[in-house]
Motif scaffolding. Structure first.
Motif, mmCIF file in Angstrom:
data_model
loop_
_atom_site.group_PDB
_atom_site.id
_atom_site.type_symbol
_atom_site.label_atom_id
_atom_site.label_comp_id
_atom_site.label_asym_id
_atom_site.label_seq_id
_atom_site.Cartn_x
_atom_site.Cartn_y
_atom_site.Cartn_z
ATOM 1 N N LEU A 89 0.837 -1.211 0.000
ATOM 2 C CA LEU A 89 0.000 0.000 0.000
ATOM 3 C C LEU A 89 0.864 1.249 0.000
ATOM 4 N N GLU A 90 1.952 1.207 0.735
ATOM 5 C CA GLU A 90 2.873 2.339 0.807
ATOM 6 C C GLU A 90 3.417 2.693 -0.580
ATOM 7 N N ALA A 91 3.666 1.682 -1.389
ATOM 8 C CA ALA A 91 4.256 1.899 -2.712
ATOM 9 C C ALA A 91 3.214 2.124 -3.809
ATOM 10 N N ARG A 104 -7.167 -11.063 -3.454
ATOM 11 C CA ARG A 104 -8.601 -10.881 -3.745
ATOM 12 C C ARG A 104 -9.037 -9.418 -3.681
ATOM 13 N N LEU A 105 -8.332 -8.585 -4.385
ATOM 14 C CA LEU A 105 -8.682 -7.157 -4.448
ATOM 15 C C LEU A 105 -10.057 -6.988 -5.070
ATOM 16 N N HIS A 106 -10.910 -6.203 -4.427
ATOM 17 C CA HIS A 106 -12.194 -5.860 -5.035
ATOM 18 C C HIS A 106 -12.712 -4.558 -4.429
ATOM 19 N N ARG A 107 -13.527 -3.881 -5.235
ATOM 20 C CA ARG A 107 -14.159 -2.634 -4.797
ATOM 21 C C ARG A 107 -15.372 -2.993 -3.948
ATOM 22 N N LEU A 108 -15.570 -2.226 -2.882
ATOM 23 C CA LEU A 108 -16.715 -2.457 -2.007
ATOM 24 C C LEU A 108 -17.933 -1.686 -2.518
ATOM 25 N N THR A 109 -19.097 -2.021 -1.968
ATOM 26 C CA THR A 109 -20.351 -1.388 -2.391
ATOM 27 C C THR A 109 -21.072 -0.805 -1.179
ATOM 28 N N GLY A 110 -22.199 -0.188 -1.425
ATOM 29 C CA GLY A 110 -23.014 0.364 -0.346
ATOM 30 C C GLY A 110 -22.355 1.580 0.294
ATOM 31 N N ASN A 111 -22.321 1.608 1.629
ATOM 32 C CA ASN A 111 -21.734 2.729 2.356
ATOM 33 C C ASN A 111 -20.228 2.854 2.130
ATOM 34 N N VAL A 152 -8.634 -5.926 0.432
ATOM 35 C CA VAL A 152 -7.730 -7.046 0.146
ATOM 36 C C VAL A 152 -7.815 -8.017 1.322
ATOM 37 N N ARG A 153 -7.673 -9.283 1.022
ATOM 38 C CA ARG A 153 -7.820 -10.349 2.016
ATOM 39 C C ARG A 153 -6.548 -10.475 2.846
ATOM 40 N N VAL A 154 -6.727 -10.591 4.154
ATOM 41 C CA VAL A 154 -5.611 -10.876 5.050
ATOM 42 C C VAL A 154 -5.602 -12.374 5.339
ATOM 43 N N ASN A 155 -6.710 -12.865 5.938
ATOM 44 C CA ASN A 155 -6.807 -14.273 6.295
ATOM 45 C C ASN A 155 -8.243 -14.545 6.733
ATOM 46 N N GLY A 156 -8.829 -15.636 6.288
ATOM 47 C CA GLY A 156 -10.191 -15.965 6.693
ATOM 48 C C GLY A 156 -11.154 -14.828 6.414
ATOM 49 N N ASN A 157 -11.809 -14.327 7.465
ATOM 50 C CA ASN A 157 -12.756 -13.218 7.332
ATOM 51 C C ASN A 157 -12.103 -11.849 7.432
ATOM 52 N N TRP A 158 -10.825 -11.797 7.725
ATOM 53 C CA TRP A 158 -10.141 -10.515 7.957
ATOM 54 C C TRP A 158 -9.725 -9.852 6.650
ATOM 55 N N ALA A 209 -5.340 1.593 -6.813
ATOM 56 C CA ALA A 209 -5.840 0.349 -6.236
ATOM 57 C C ALA A 209 -5.444 -0.856 -7.082
ATOM 58 N N GLU A 210 -5.402 -0.702 -8.375
ATOM 59 C CA GLU A 210 -5.076 -1.820 -9.263
ATOM 60 C C GLU A 210 -3.684 -2.386 -8.977
ATOM 61 N N GLN A 211 -2.801 -1.588 -8.418
ATOM 62 C CA GLN A 211 -1.464 -2.070 -8.083
ATOM 63 C C GLN A 211 -1.482 -3.002 -6.867
ATOM 64 N N MET A 212 -2.608 -3.129 -6.215
ATOM 65 C CA MET A 212 -2.753 -4.036 -5.074
ATOM 66 C C MET A 212 -3.358 -5.378 -5.501
#
Length: 127
Positions: free
Chosen positions: A72-74, A87-94, A101-107, A78-81
């Motif tokens: 993220l620092e570099a 699993r980079l994806h744009r969020l919706t709603g609020n 981006v996925r860290v682990n499991g639900n995180w 967003a596409e560079q992530m």
């Protein structure tokens, strides 16, 4: 057939960004002023980013979070992530301005770009 040898040019000496006599605090201030991550929503993630403290995060996520925050620092967009497994994806709603981006499991680490700067970085368990 003639073999072409690469041209070897001497490298110019590199000037340090700060004088050798600079204090540690001045060096830290310089590093953070160049930072692409401008703000955090999650205080534990910010503490981990600034000092390495694992007090506010899942300790087993530390290695992955370090890699994600470094990327993220570099990153300038967003596409560079979009690395394999993140699993980079744009969020919706609020959160329609945010990326995840996925860290682990639900995180997840969620963030948004303001120009080329990352802001409001959060560390969330979405369930």
């Amino acid at each position: 057939m003639t073999r072409v040898e690469p041209v070897k040019t001497p490298l110019a000496p590199v000037k340090p960004i700060l004088p050798v006599s600079a204090t540690r605090d001045k060096r830290r201030a310089m590093v953070y002023s160049l930072s692409m991550i401008k703000s955090f929503r999650h205080k534990g993630l910010e503490a981990f980013y600034r000092s390495g403290s694992k007090a506010g995060i899942q300790p087993d996520h530390a290695t992955r979070l370090r890699v994600l925050l470094t990327a993220l620092e570099a990153a300038e967009s967003a596409e560079q992530m979009n690395a394999p497994g993140w699993r980079l994806h744009r969020l919706t709603g609020n959160y329609e301005e945010y990326w995840s981006v996925r860290v682990n499991g639900n995180w997840r680490v969620i963030f948004r770009f303001e120009g080329i700067h990352v802001e409001l970085v959060d560390y969330v368990d979405y369930h």
